[in-house]
Scaffold this motif. Structure first.
Motif, PDB file in Angstrom:
ATOM      1  N   THR A  53       0.834  -1.199   0.000  1.00 30.24           N
ATOM      2  CA  THR A  53       0.000   0.000   0.000  1.00 30.24           C
ATOM      3  C   THR A  53       0.871   1.253   0.000  1.00 30.24           C
ATOM      4  OG1 THR A  53      -1.523  -1.285   1.335  1.00 30.24           O
ATOM      5  CG2 THR A  53      -1.972   1.052   1.144  1.00 30.24           C
ATOM      6  N   LEU A  54       1.918   1.235   0.819  1.00 25.91           N
ATOM      7  CA  LEU A  54       2.774   2.415   0.906  1.00 25.91           C
ATOM      8  C   LEU A  54       3.596   2.610  -0.359  1.00 25.91           C
ATOM      9  CD1 LEU A  54       3.925   2.431   4.631  1.00 25.91           C
ATOM     10  CD2 LEU A  54       2.177   3.797   3.501  1.00 25.91           C
ATOM     11  N   ILE A  55       4.042   1.514  -0.956  1.00 20.49           N
ATOM     12  CA  ILE A  55       4.794   1.648  -2.206  1.00 20.49           C
ATOM     13  C   ILE A  55       3.910   2.303  -3.264  1.00 20.49           C
ATOM     14  CG2 ILE A  55       5.858   0.360  -4.102  1.00 20.49           C
ATOM     15  CD1 ILE A  55       6.891  -1.621  -2.081  1.00 20.49           C
ATOM     16  N   GLU A  56       2.644   1.854  -3.317  1.00 18.91           N
ATOM     17  CA  GLU A  56       1.710   2.432  -4.271  1.00 18.91           C
ATOM     18  C   GLU A  56       1.529   3.916  -3.994  1.00 18.91           C
ATOM     19  OE1 GLU A  56      -1.475  -0.508  -5.313  1.00 18.91           O
ATOM     20  OE2 GLU A  56      -2.689   1.254  -4.947  1.00 18.91           O
ATOM     21  N   GLU A  57       1.446   4.235  -2.713  1.00 21.45           N
ATOM     22  CA  GLU A  57       1.245   5.617  -2.301  1.00 21.45           C
ATOM     23  C   GLU A  57       2.450   6.485  -2.702  1.00 21.45           C
ATOM     24  OE1 GLU A  57      -1.138   6.016   0.665  1.00 21.45           O
ATOM     25  OE2 GLU A  57      -0.879   8.170   0.895  1.00 21.45           O
ATOM     26  N   ILE A  58       3.659   5.975  -2.469  1.00 22.16           N
ATOM     27  CA  ILE A  58       4.859   6.723  -2.833  1.00 22.16           C
ATOM     28  C   ILE A  58       4.844   7.016  -4.331  1.00 22.16           C
ATOM     29  CG2 ILE A  58       7.377   6.581  -3.050  1.00 22.16           C
ATOM     30  CD1 ILE A  58       7.358   4.904  -0.480  1.00 22.16           C
ATOM     31  N   ASP A  59       4.474   5.998  -5.093  1.00 20.73           N
ATOM     32  CA  ASP A  59       4.390   6.140  -6.530  1.00 20.73           C
ATOM     33  C   ASP A  59       3.455   7.281  -6.921  1.00 20.73           C
ATOM     34  OD1 ASP A  59       5.567   4.683  -8.658  1.00 20.73           O
ATOM     35  OD2 ASP A  59       3.537   4.162  -9.312  1.00 20.73           O
ATOM     36  N   LYS A  60       2.275   7.294  -6.280  1.00 18.08           N
ATOM     37  CA  LYS A  60       1.275   8.322  -6.579  1.00 18.08           C
ATOM     38  C   LYS A  60       1.802   9.704  -6.221  1.00 18.08           C
ATOM     39  CE  LYS A  60      -3.008   5.829  -5.807  1.00 18.08           C
ATOM     40  NZ  LYS A  60      -3.902   5.533  -4.681  1.00 18.08           N
ATOM     41  N   ILE A  61       2.375   9.827  -5.029  1.00 14.43           N
ATOM     42  CA  ILE A  61       2.842  11.142  -4.583  1.00 14.43           C
ATOM     43  C   ILE A  61       3.964  11.630  -5.493  1.00 14.43           C
ATOM     44  CG2 ILE A  61       3.901  12.429  -2.682  1.00 14.43           C
ATOM     45  CD1 ILE A  61       2.574  10.450  -0.759  1.00 14.43           C
TER      46      ILE A  61
END
Lengths: 283, 271, 286
Positions: free
Chosen positions: B170-178
């Motif tokens: 979830t956090l990896i996906e979030e980093i990608d988005k940000i």
């Protein structure tokens, strides 16, 4: 049928902010009961107090004044908390932030495990719950590979596995795409019909509220309207005034009526609207 | 795409190794590592390697994937071999470079060390390939549960591990988005000196922390709603039960241990 | 000359691996300057992949992307300048806020562009006005704002770069009906004031119908339709076949037609629906 949740003159406010200023009441003097086995939609715009209302039902929020009882148990009494949460399960808006395990079936088992249920019984309940939300085939999947709608259904299964009699869903579809919204709504409707589980659906989508047995509109922390969808949505202008929508079918009937056309204005969905228009044109 | 990431390196399968109780698997793997260090000559080490090879065959994990995990430590293997090559004393001199000598003993030791480290890594990755991260954390929790006597919160530690595993994707996906969002506003993440690059991380780290705290807060609520009160009085759906299979594996391990001790005794020690 | 021109654009994720997923296939598309294009499609239809090609966050595996007649990948080093020309605001943009004050956060883009202080100030204040952010909020911490205000501040952060093309991915996601209306009105107003080209990605056909001049329908990685709003809605039954949610008022007209009534299905507002029905009854069809 009896009432599973009862609010008596309930008011609630959140704790003061950093500067110590007292915040206004988020919920003001609400009195209502939720019938066991019913499907109630709680409708309101963002910041209306509807989420606060939801969190009062299972002892996350404790009333400042008044009383909330679940199955006769006072939520203010800490000794009741476990029993209350076993009766009223909750599903939240963000599907990601409520799944705790790395495998779907382990997550559904989390609740019953916390209750100390026998392992074999947990297995039975988990399988049953996953089948109830049509996610059994995904029981060994990793949650992050699922779509938003699927994740929400897993969250719902997690509540069912605890054998709760009532599910309170706090804007479960706000972050989903149209297909995810349909999946989730179909699931909760089925659970309500087939299993008699009481459903309290907090939402700002009127098309979801239309499908409930009863709609409670909350505005500014107070109950603004309460009745069947037909009763509530026929007051279209009032709903729009508090920042909500009414179905386009209802709007169309109202608009025609305003033009002097003799049409009923308590129309809720497109079928009724089509029928009314056809009838009108035949006459 | 981020959806493709896998946590840990589980290779799905239905082999006997996959079916083994993860607790037994962890203990046997630890035992395997200890025994590897007990090996004193090529005979005993060879026996270990043979058993390992047998394990790989049973597991059905492709050799290619195991080699991939070896690749990561290739440098360490190489340096160890090199050091042993030059620092081993005694034996016949094969090559005299003036500043250092290469002896036949040096060559043997270098080969021995390379095989030993390779077995070590392959053996432990074989365990992680055949056990899901969830099963690993579960097994660790149960193995460590006697530590409760010393008031160590074993359950809490295991819960933290599980949640970390759950939220890493979830956090990896979030980093990608940000990162994409800030790049769209012209953030330059790729050029400049170290200080510039560190500064460029601020627009990514701040939103990441903010959202992580929000997640933690909401997750805590959700867990409370599901009657979570810590490890007390909890039951588990998935019970770990020792089966005949596990006994078989333990028996095999005992034979292996005996074999290593015997071979160590009957053949000359290399180290 | 179109402001955006895509020629045979194809993008495949994880190309060359067994996991390769083709996200968009052979897209040919010309968008004229000054349009407000609504982009509609399912999750996974390729909408997000498409818009990330327009500002160079993704590079096409095949084909070319031209903005203002220039291939944006002609010089790799200039790709950052494309991002200033094509402002892209992602879904839930409030999660990108990071600065101490709203002002500084909105100024992040302009600063990256290399504007001087005076220009930055002008851009920031103008963007704040476009999104209707109250002046007293400008010097507050973005984390102290309400949800709706955060959304506006984040959108202003993209508008402040004065892009010729503004792309908004689901700007109304998670908002209540009133919040949705306000954001849509704001976008319409922005387009009117700046004359820039605006692309609006949305799941909601109602939203798109109420503001867009043209609609782009994506399906399975391909352009299914690109036409004016009435023309797209006249094929409402096709939209339903793709599985898109057409507005309820349109469904009512589809239903009436199925009952044998001689009506078109290009109706997407209640006012229009009312007008059509009235003319129908006056026309003596019944």
């Amino acid at each position: 049928m009896g009432k599973i949740i009862e609010f008596e003159n309930v008011s609630f406010r959140y704790e003061a902010d950093e500067e110590g200023q007292q915040l206004p009441l988020a919920v003001k003097n609400i009195s209502l009961g939720i019938e066991e086995g019913s499907f109630v939609a709680v409708l309101g715009h963002n910041g209306s107090g509807k989420s606060t209302f939801a969190k009062l039902t299972n002892a996350i929020n404790i009333p400042e004044s008044g009383k909330v009882t679940v199955n006769g148990l006072d939520t203010a009494d800490e000794n009741n908390t476990d029993e209350i949460r076993r009766t009223v399960g909750m599903v939240f808006q963000n599907p990601d932030n409520q799944i705790v395990a790395t495998i779907v079936e382990d997550d559904v088992a989390f609740g019953p495990e916390n209750l100390g249920v026998e392992p074999k019984e947990i297995r039975r309940r988990v399988d049953d719950a996953l089948k109830a939300v049509n996610m059994y085939d995904f029981r060994n999947s990793e949650p992050y590979k699922l779509s938003g709608g699927q994740k929400q259904r897993v969250a719902i299964a997690g509540v069912i596995a605890m054998q709760t009699r009532c599910i309170v869903l706090d804007e479960p579809t706000a972050m989903l795409d149209p297909n995810g919204r349909k999946e989730v709504l179909a699931t909760i409707k089925r659970l309500n019909k087939e299993r008699g589980i009481t459903v309290v659906l907090v939402t700002h989508f009127m098309d979801e509220a239309v499908q409930a047995d009863r709609v409670v509109v909350i505005d500014n922390g107070e109950v603004y309207a309460d009745g069947t969808p037909r009763e509530v949505f026929s007051k279209a202008d009032e709903l729009i005034a508090v920042g909500l929508d009414v179905p386009q079918a209802t709007q169309l009937a109202k608009a025609l009526k305003a033009q002097g056309v003799d049409i009923r204005t308590d129309i809720l969905n497109e079928e009724e609207c089509i029928q009314a228009v056809m009838k009108l044109l035949k006459e | 795409m981020v959806r493709d990431i896998t946590i840990g390196q589980y290779y799905p399968g239905k082999s006997l190794l996959h079916k083994m109780d993860p607790r037994v698997k962890i203990v046997l793997t630890l035992l395997f590592i200890v025994v590897i260090f007990l090996c004193k000559n090529f005979w005993s080490l060879g026996l270990m390697a043979a058993f390992l090879f047998g394990g790989i065959c049973i597991s059905g994990v492709p050799v290619k994937m195991l080699l991939k995990s070896l690749k990561a430590i290739l440098l360490i293997v190489f340096i160890t071999a090199l050091l042993n090559l030059f620092y081993a004393t005694g034996g016949k001199t094969l090559l005299d470079l003036g500043f250092a000598k290469i002896t036949d003993k040096g060559v043997y030791t270098a080969i021995f060390m390379t095989v030993r480290i390779s077995c070590l890594i392959t053996g432990s990755s074989l365990m992680t390939y055949t056990t899901t991260p969830t099963m690993l954390t579960d097994a660790i929790e149960r193995l460590l549960s006697p530590l409760k006597v010393f008031h160590i919160q074993v359950h809490t530690l295991a819960m933290m591990m599980t949640l970390a595993l759950r939220f890493i994707p979830t956090l990896i996906e979030e980093i990608d988005k940000i990162m994409n969002a800030q790049k769209a506003r012209g953030a330059d993440l790729e050029s400049g000196n170290i200080i510039d690059r560190a500064k460029a991380l601020v627009p990514i780290l701040v939103p990441l922390f903010v959202s992580s705290f929000r997640r933690a807060y909401e997750l805590a609520f959700a867990m409370e709603c599901r009657c979570y009160t810590g490890g007390n009085n909890r039951t588990r759906m998935k019970q770990m039960k020792l089966s005949l299979l596990d006994l078989g594996f333990v028996f095999g391990a005992v034979i292996l241990l005996a074999g290593v001790i015997l071979l160590n005794r009957f053949f000359a020690h290399l180290i | 000359m179109p402001i955006i021109s895509l020629k045979n654009v194809t993008h495949t994720y994880s190309e060359g691996t067994p996991l390769s997923v083709s996200a968009i296939k052979n897209i040919n598309l010309d968008i004229e300057a000054g349009e407000l294009v609504g982009i509609i499609g399912h999750t996974g239809s390729g909408k997000s992949t498409l818009i990330q090609h327009l500002n160079g966050l993704l590079k096409p595996n095949e084909g070319s992307v031209e903005i203002d007649g220039e291939n944006i990948w002609a010089d790799k080093k200039k790709i950052r300048s494309v991002r200033f020309k094509v402002g892209l605001c992602f879904q839930y943009p409030e999660y990108q806020l990071f600065e101490e004050t709203v002002y500084k956060d909105i100024a992040f883009g302009p600063k990256n562009m290399g504007m001087n202080e005076a220009q930055i100030k002008e851009s920031v204040l103008r963007a704040a006005r476009y999104v209707g952010l109250k002046p007293e909020l400008i010097n507050k911490s973005p984390f102290d704002l309400s949800g709706g205000e955060k959304r506006r501040a984040a959108i202003a952060g993209v508008m402040a770069m004065n892009p010729k093309i503004l792309i908004l991915d689901e700007p109304t996601a998670g908002l209540d009906p009133k919040g949705r209306q306000e954001i849509l009105a704001m976008i319409k107003d922005y387009k009117k004031k700046t004359g820039s080209t605006v692309l609006l990605v949305s799941h909601s056909m109602e939203d798109v119908a109420s503001v867009a001049t043209k609609i782009l329908v994506m399906n399975k990685g391909e352009v299914a339709m690109y036409d004016t709003v009435p023309n797209v809605f006249s094929k409402a039954d096709e939209l339903e076949k793709i599985g898109l949610n057409v507005p309820q008022i349109t469904r009512i007209f589809i239903g009436l037609r199925e009952k044998g009534l001689d009506v078109e299905t290009d109706v997407y507002t209640v006012a229009e629906g009312c007008r059509r029905l009235l003319s129908l009854s006056k026309g003596g069809n019944c």
